[in-house]
Scaffold this active site. Structure first.
Site, PDB file in Angstrom:
ATOM      1  N   ARG A   1      -9.950 -12.206   1.677  1.00 56.93           N
ATOM      2  CA  ARG A   1     -10.764 -13.267   1.085  1.00 56.93           C
ATOM      3  C   ARG A   1     -10.054 -14.618   1.162  1.00 56.93           C
ATOM      4  NH1 ARG A   1     -10.749 -10.019  -4.464  1.00 56.93           N
ATOM      5  NH2 ARG A   1     -10.830  -8.355  -2.915  1.00 56.93           N
TER       6      ARG A   1
ATOM      7  N   LYS B   1       0.843  -1.201   0.000  1.00 61.51           N
ATOM      8  CA  LYS B   1       0.000   0.000   0.000  1.00 61.51           C
ATOM      9  C   LYS B   1       0.880   1.253   0.000  1.00 61.51           C
ATOM     10  CE  LYS B   1      -3.749  -2.112   2.694  1.00 61.51           C
ATOM     11  NZ  LYS B   1      -4.890  -2.058   1.773  1.00 61.51           N
TER      12      LYS B   1
HETATM   13 ZN   LIG Z   1      -5.286  -5.968   1.936  1.00 61.77          ZN
END
Ligand SMILES: [Zn+2]
Length: 402
Positions: free
Chosen positions: A225, A151
């Site tokens: 997920r 990120k």
């Molecule tokens: Zn993530």
């Protein structure tokens, strides 16, 4: 607090959200002096439910507010053990290399580069006379750097909150069991730190998940997920759950879909979709449905080399729905049980503070199996959509507004 009887539960949970527990302001600061706030609800015989619910909300918020330097996977396990010992339940814990050996390629692959190993932990309540088995599966990413798909400097701060689903499930489980619960209830925690290091999962790696399906990793930042896919399959295979609900801070796109105040709900059951919306209204943890259409959306994950990729081809095609479908695909879209997916990425916090979102929603949604009359009252299940009493209540409120 003086309010309508139907608003008592939501009001108590709202008050709890306003008084967070976590702080590291130094003791010398006058602002850290301990203050006692007494909130009294004058409601006959229902106070224990309210204080347990408030404790659950504040436990979840404290875990989410605590930075990963303190709330790593070791400490999260300590929180789970503490709740377990209070309820007389010993958690089942599968951790580190044992995850790999037993086929949990999702949780292991996400957490293997971190200093503190990943874990699957389960708290189980199995009373005599239970008629169904419910599993709550929580995303507990104690920190999300994004992994090698790292990120940016503006999008990483706040990622201590990526364990909000697991934290909500722990708070809700504690409060729900304390109030007495008639059915089997399992809380499944998928704990990992998505870290960067020499052993981190790379884009292009292919992992085999607990379902046996293979996943080509094209984005290591789509990690929630992966851990949840292992968690829900464990709930179905090993716990024989009839109803599986997963809760997660899953997608940034959730805020675009349903905003800061409403969780996004996706489910294979129309009845439960409506129930989630009604439980949101009666608990104050609001919820709104997402599109559920695996036959059109699941092709976003097509891979030439494995059963699927882990991140979509087109980020402008119902992204939050697709992320949920990834989890559902491991259960199988023909799985006969009820599956509910709740994405709480935005409502998990309000500004700089955690909200404990999800605790009140779970308590209300599953309140029909509670021994507690207030939770029975706020539960939407088993009740037809337009009960005459509901309509009467609405008419009353409308009259008051006029
Ligand atoms: Zn993530």
């Amino acid at each position: 607090v003086v309010c309508e009887r139907s608003d008592v539960f939501a009001s108590a949970c709202a008050v709890a959200r306003a008084f967070p527990l976590f702080t590291r302001r130094s003791a010398s600061s006058r602002r850290t002096e301990k203050k006692h706030v007494t909130v009294e609800f004058v409601v006959f015989s229902l106070q224990i439910c309210l204080s347990n619910a408030a404790d659950g909300v504040r436990l979840a918020a404290r875990i989410v507010d605590t930075p990963c330097s303190e709330m790593n996977t070791d400490h999260f396990l300590d929180e789970i053990k503490a709740v377990g010992s209070e309820l007389g339940i010993t958690p089942v814990i599968i951790r580190g290399e044992e995850l790999k050996q037993r086929g949990f390629g999702g949780i292991y692959g996400v957490g293997k580069a971190a200093e503190h190993p990943p874990a699957l932990a389960v708290l189980s309540h199995t009373p005599d006379g239970a008629t169904q088995t419910i599993a709550w599966v929580g995303k507990g990413i104690v920190y999300d750097t994004g992994g090698l798909s790292i990120k940016g400097k503006t999008t990483m701060p706040g990622m201590k909150r990526d364990c909000g689903g697991a934290a909500a499930i722990l708070g809700a489980f504690k409060a729900t069991i304390k109030q007495g619960f008639k059915d089997n209830l399992h809380a499944v925690f998928c704990l990992a730190e998505n870290s960067v290091g020499p052993t981190a999962t790379r884009p292009d790696d292919i992992h085999t998940l607990y379902s046996g399906k293979t996943v080509e990793i094209n984005n290591t930042d789509a990690e929630g997920r992966l851990v949840l896919a292992d968690g829900v399959v464990y709930a179905s295979k090993d716990l024989s759950a009839d109803i599986i609900l997963d809760m997660a801070t899953l997608t940034g796109a959730q805020g675009i879909s349903t905003g800061k105040y409403h969780a996004a709900v996706m489910t294979n059951s129309e009845q439960w979709e409506g129930a989630c919306v009604r439980a949101g209204r009666s608990s104050g943890d609001l919820a709104h449905p997402l599109v559920y259409c695996p036959e059109l959306h699941f092709s976003e994950f097509t891979s030439a080399l494995a059963d699927m990729k882990n991140s979509v081809a087109d980020r402008e095609n119902a992204q939050s729905s697709c992320a949920g479908l990834f989890i559902g695909s491991h259960l199988g879209f023909d799985w006969p049980g009820i599956w509910v997916h709740v994405d709480i990425a935005s409502p998990v916090h309000a500004g700089e503070r955690a909200t404990g979102f999800g605790v009140a929603l779970l308590m209300a949604l599953f309140g029909q199996a509670s021994d507690d009359s207030m939770l029975n009252q706020v539960s939407p299940l088993g009740a037809p959509t337009n009960k005459p009493e509901d309509k009467m209540e609405r008419d009353c409120k409308r009259r008051r507004l006029v």
